[in-house]
Design an enzyme around this catalytic site. Structure first.
Site, PDB file in Angstrom:
ATOM      1  N   ASP A 171      -8.169   3.675  -6.669  1.00  0.00           N
ATOM      2  CA  ASP A 171      -6.744   3.916  -6.408  1.00  0.00           C
ATOM      3  C   ASP A 171      -6.766   4.760  -5.152  1.00  0.00           C
ATOM      4  O   ASP A 171      -7.113   5.942  -5.202  1.00  0.00           O
ATOM      5  CB  ASP A 171      -6.103   4.683  -7.575  1.00  0.00           C
ATOM      6  CG  ASP A 171      -4.615   4.904  -7.325  1.00  0.00           C
ATOM      7  OD1 ASP A 171      -4.260   5.253  -6.185  1.00  0.00           O
ATOM      8  OD2 ASP A 171      -3.822   4.709  -8.253  1.00  0.00           O
ATOM      9  N   HIS A 172      -6.456   4.158  -4.013  1.00  0.00           N
ATOM     10  CA  HIS A 172      -6.757   4.869  -2.762  1.00  0.00           C
ATOM     11  C   HIS A 172      -5.946   6.154  -2.601  1.00  0.00           C
ATOM     12  O   HIS A 172      -6.322   7.017  -1.830  1.00  0.00           O
ATOM     13  CB  HIS A 172      -6.638   3.941  -1.544  1.00  0.00           C
ATOM     14  CG  HIS A 172      -5.246   3.690  -1.076  1.00  0.00           C
ATOM     15  ND1 HIS A 172      -4.421   2.770  -1.656  1.00  0.00           N
ATOM     16  CD2 HIS A 172      -4.519   4.248  -0.075  1.00  0.00           C
ATOM     17  CE1 HIS A 172      -3.259   2.763  -1.026  1.00  0.00           C
ATOM     18  NE2 HIS A 172      -3.287   3.650  -0.066  1.00  0.00           N
ATOM     19  N   HIS A 234      -0.542   4.377  -8.245  1.00  0.00           N
ATOM     20  CA  HIS A 234      -0.461   5.565  -7.370  1.00  0.00           C
ATOM     21  C   HIS A 234       0.449   6.648  -7.946  1.00  0.00           C
ATOM     22  O   HIS A 234       0.083   7.816  -8.011  1.00  0.00           O
ATOM     23  CB  HIS A 234       0.052   5.178  -5.981  1.00  0.00           C
ATOM     24  CG  HIS A 234      -0.726   4.083  -5.318  1.00  0.00           C
ATOM     25  ND1 HIS A 234      -2.072   3.934  -5.478  1.00  0.00           N
ATOM     26  CD2 HIS A 234      -0.345   3.087  -4.478  1.00  0.00           C
ATOM     27  CE1 HIS A 234      -2.499   2.881  -4.768  1.00  0.00           C
ATOM     28  NE2 HIS A 234      -1.459   2.353  -4.160  1.00  0.00           N
TER      29      HIS A 234
HETATM   30  C1  BG6 Z   1      -1.038  -0.307  -1.677  1.00  0.00           C
HETATM   31  C2  BG6 Z   1       0.097  -1.261  -1.987  1.00  0.00           C
HETATM   32  O1  BG6 Z   1      -1.756  -0.006  -2.835  1.00  0.00           O
HETATM   33  O2  BG6 Z   1      -0.506   0.890  -1.129  1.00  0.00           O
HETATM   34  C3  BG6 Z   1       0.898  -1.541  -0.722  1.00  0.00           C
HETATM   35  O3  BG6 Z   1      -0.435  -2.460  -2.501  1.00  0.00           O
HETATM   36  C4  BG6 Z   1       1.357  -0.257  -0.086  1.00  0.00           C
HETATM   37  O4  BG6 Z   1       2.021  -2.358  -1.041  1.00  0.00           O
HETATM   38  C5  BG6 Z   1       0.182   0.700   0.100  1.00  0.00           C
HETATM   39  O5  BG6 Z   1       1.926  -0.580   1.178  1.00  0.00           O
HETATM   40  C6  BG6 Z   1       0.655   2.062   0.573  1.00  0.00           C
HETATM   41  O6  BG6 Z   1      -0.462   2.853   0.901  1.00  0.00           O
HETATM   42  P1  BG6 Z   1      -0.336   4.008   1.992  1.00  0.00           P
HETATM   43  O7  BG6 Z   1      -1.663   4.688   1.936  1.00  0.00           O
HETATM   44  O8  BG6 Z   1      -0.070   3.313   3.311  1.00  0.00           O
HETATM   45  O9  BG6 Z   1       0.797   4.883   1.581  1.00  0.00           O
END
Ligand code: BG6
Length: 486
Positions: A171-172, A234
């Site tokens: 989960d980045h 997230h």
């Molecule tokens: C991803 C989603 O996990 O997170 C995308 O699949 C989203 O739809 C993205 O745009 C948002 O990540 P960040 O790091 O750009 O806020």
């Protein structure tokens, strides 16, 4: 880990995030000297053709100035190879096995940046080809499954071939610098903990707004929607870190044990709750940052009458002693007014003002933790404005992390890739956390599916449907951008 195999190696995520992150780790000397990278996907490509794509992805998406270090890029490309893989074709895995520089499976990290329906077939093949010994690690991209049952089925099937400690569910958001800082803020300081509960906190808001639309992912997104794409993972991960009890130590399972308790304590919604406590919307045409943008239903890959949500706001509650009665407002949307990810802790009002009734309508104390676009922690306090008499206003204690530290910023994907290579599971999601998150989201999905009326529309470039403001106003709150002091 010396060998990195990326399934979905020609996909959008690989191009934008994973390959640039890997290159950054290489550039900064964080990879083993015998490191090799294999892209794997269904397309038939030569190593050279894949290298051209890798080079383009690094040039376009890497934060580093590629042109200033051409020799580094050349060295990275020398270690880059390609393997055509179709999960159903046995011989493709024989080829991969022959290609992998060190057939010693103990040193291989497999990253599955594919749809969840391919996780089990790929791991099954890897296992049948003796590629996942008990030291190999497998990273799985989100979303893992479509609902609680499919996630459990996938996890159970994976456990036939892998132990839980070999599975890295990514989960980045957990790799973002401020998310780890939140752990430090909460558990390395004394002053917040006595206030961190229902006695002193009025509500908590977790908001991730994006300006982008669905971009080239219309087809994927239309089958997913914002609840599965952002909330199930997230937003609930951020919520669990804000609300968890102090873990006994910082070991991965100590932290994950506390997070899962929060997820299990989330109050499950009835149909009535879903209609009162959730808002969903879909963007219409509008303007973002002065540029005209099309409506969701006109995006490539999206059916004309799609009912998929691109915006969600939810009033969640946690049924435990610390948080009973405190609303946790969750919000996310695409094509919104600005890009930000913020956690706001709104404290209660002071019990009585000695400064009389003629003071302005001032907002109570609040702590704002910004994950992006800037990383900061801001504590808003009241103070007297200079001059005659007492007139109160907000002053801010601001910890600006970009200014406070000169260290290199490590992007979320790079940090998580390195953690997986080093066997650190702290920032990855355990199967029980994932199951608990799906268990909470499932009833909302079911009610939405049966309710054809509830989807609102909002103009691109706005803060979402008006109902999202009403959700908070009913309980004496407003979203951060809405509050105006008299
Ligand atoms: C991803 C989603 O996990 O997170 C995308 O699949 C989203 O739809 C993205 O745009 C948002 O990540 P960040 O790091 O750009 O806020």
């Amino acid at each position: 880990m010396t060998t990195f195999v990326l399934f979905g190696g020609t996909g959008d995520l690989a191009k934008r995030k994973i390959i640039p992150a890997l290159y950054s780790a290489f550039l900064n000397g964080r990879l083993d000297s015998s490191f090799h990278f294999y892209g794997a996907a269904r397309e038939v490509l030569t190593d050279e053709e894949f290298r051209t794509r890798v080079s383009a992805s690094v040039a376009q998406y890497s934060k580093t100035d590629v042109l200033s270090t051409p020799e580094k890029l050349a060295a990275f490309l020398e270690r880059t190879f390609y393997s055509k893989i179709d999960a159903r074709i046995d011989s493709d895995f024989d080829d991969l096995k022959n290609k992998i520089a060190s057939p010693d499976s103990t040193s291989t990290l497999f990253y599955l940046a594919t749809g969840p329906d391919l996780f089990v077939p790929i791991v099954q093949q890897l296992s049948a080809h003796q590629l996942v010994g008990n030291q190999a690690r497998v990273v799985l991209e989100k979303p893992l499954g479509r609902d609680a049952q499919s996630a459990r089925d996938i996890n159970a099937a994976l456990r036939t071939y892998l132990q839980e400690k070999q599975i890295y569910r990514i989960d980045h958001y957990l790799g973002k610098e401020m998310v780890q800082n939140l752990l430090a803020l909460r558990f390395a300081n004394l002053f917040l903990e006595p206030l961190w509960n229902r006695t002193w906190i009025h509500d908590v808001q977790i908001s991730i707004s994006e300006q982008v639309g669905v971009e080239a992912r219309g087809d994927f997104y239309d089958h997913t929607g914002a609840l599965r794409d952002m909330v199930q993972n997230h937003l609930l991960q951020l919520l669990s870190i804000v609300a968890m009890e102090p873990p006994v130590n910082s070991a991965p399972d100590s932290i994950r044990d506390e997070k899962v308790k929060v997820l299990r304590a989330l109050h499950k919604f009835t149909t009535d709750d879903v209609s009162k406590k959730t808002v969903r919307g879909q963007y219409r045409a509008g303007a973002v940052d002065g540029k005209a943008v099309i409506s969701y239903q006109n995006e490539p890959g999206v059916p004309e009458h799609s009912r998929t949500e691109t915006f969600v706001a939810i009033r969640a509650e946690i049924d435990n002693w610390r948080w009973a009665g405190v609303p946790f407002y969750l919000r996310t949307g695409k094509r919104m007014a600005s890009r930000s990810a913020e956690i706001t802790i709104n404290f209660k009002q002071i019990p009585y003002s000695i400064f009389g009734a003629n003071q302005r309508n001032l907002r109570s104390n609040r702590l704002v933790i910004s994950l992006q676009p800037e990383e900061s922690v801001e504590l808003f306090l009241k103070a007297k404005e200079p001059g005659e008499g007492i007139r109160l206003s907000d002053v801010m204690l601001n910890l600006d992390f970009a200014e406070a530290s000169n260290s290199r910023r490590v992007e979320a994907y790079e940090r998580l890739l390195l953690d997986a290579m080093h066997g650190d599971l702290t920032l990855f999601v355990r199967d029980d956390e994932l199951g608990a998150a799906w268990d909470w989201v499932d009833p909302i999905m079911t009610c939405w599916k049966n309710d054809t009326e509830g989807l609102k529309s909002y103009i691109s470039g706005s803060w979402g449907p008006a109902a999202s403001s009403y959700l908070l106003a009913q309980h004496g709150s407003s979203w951060g951008e809405e509050f105006v002091e008299d």
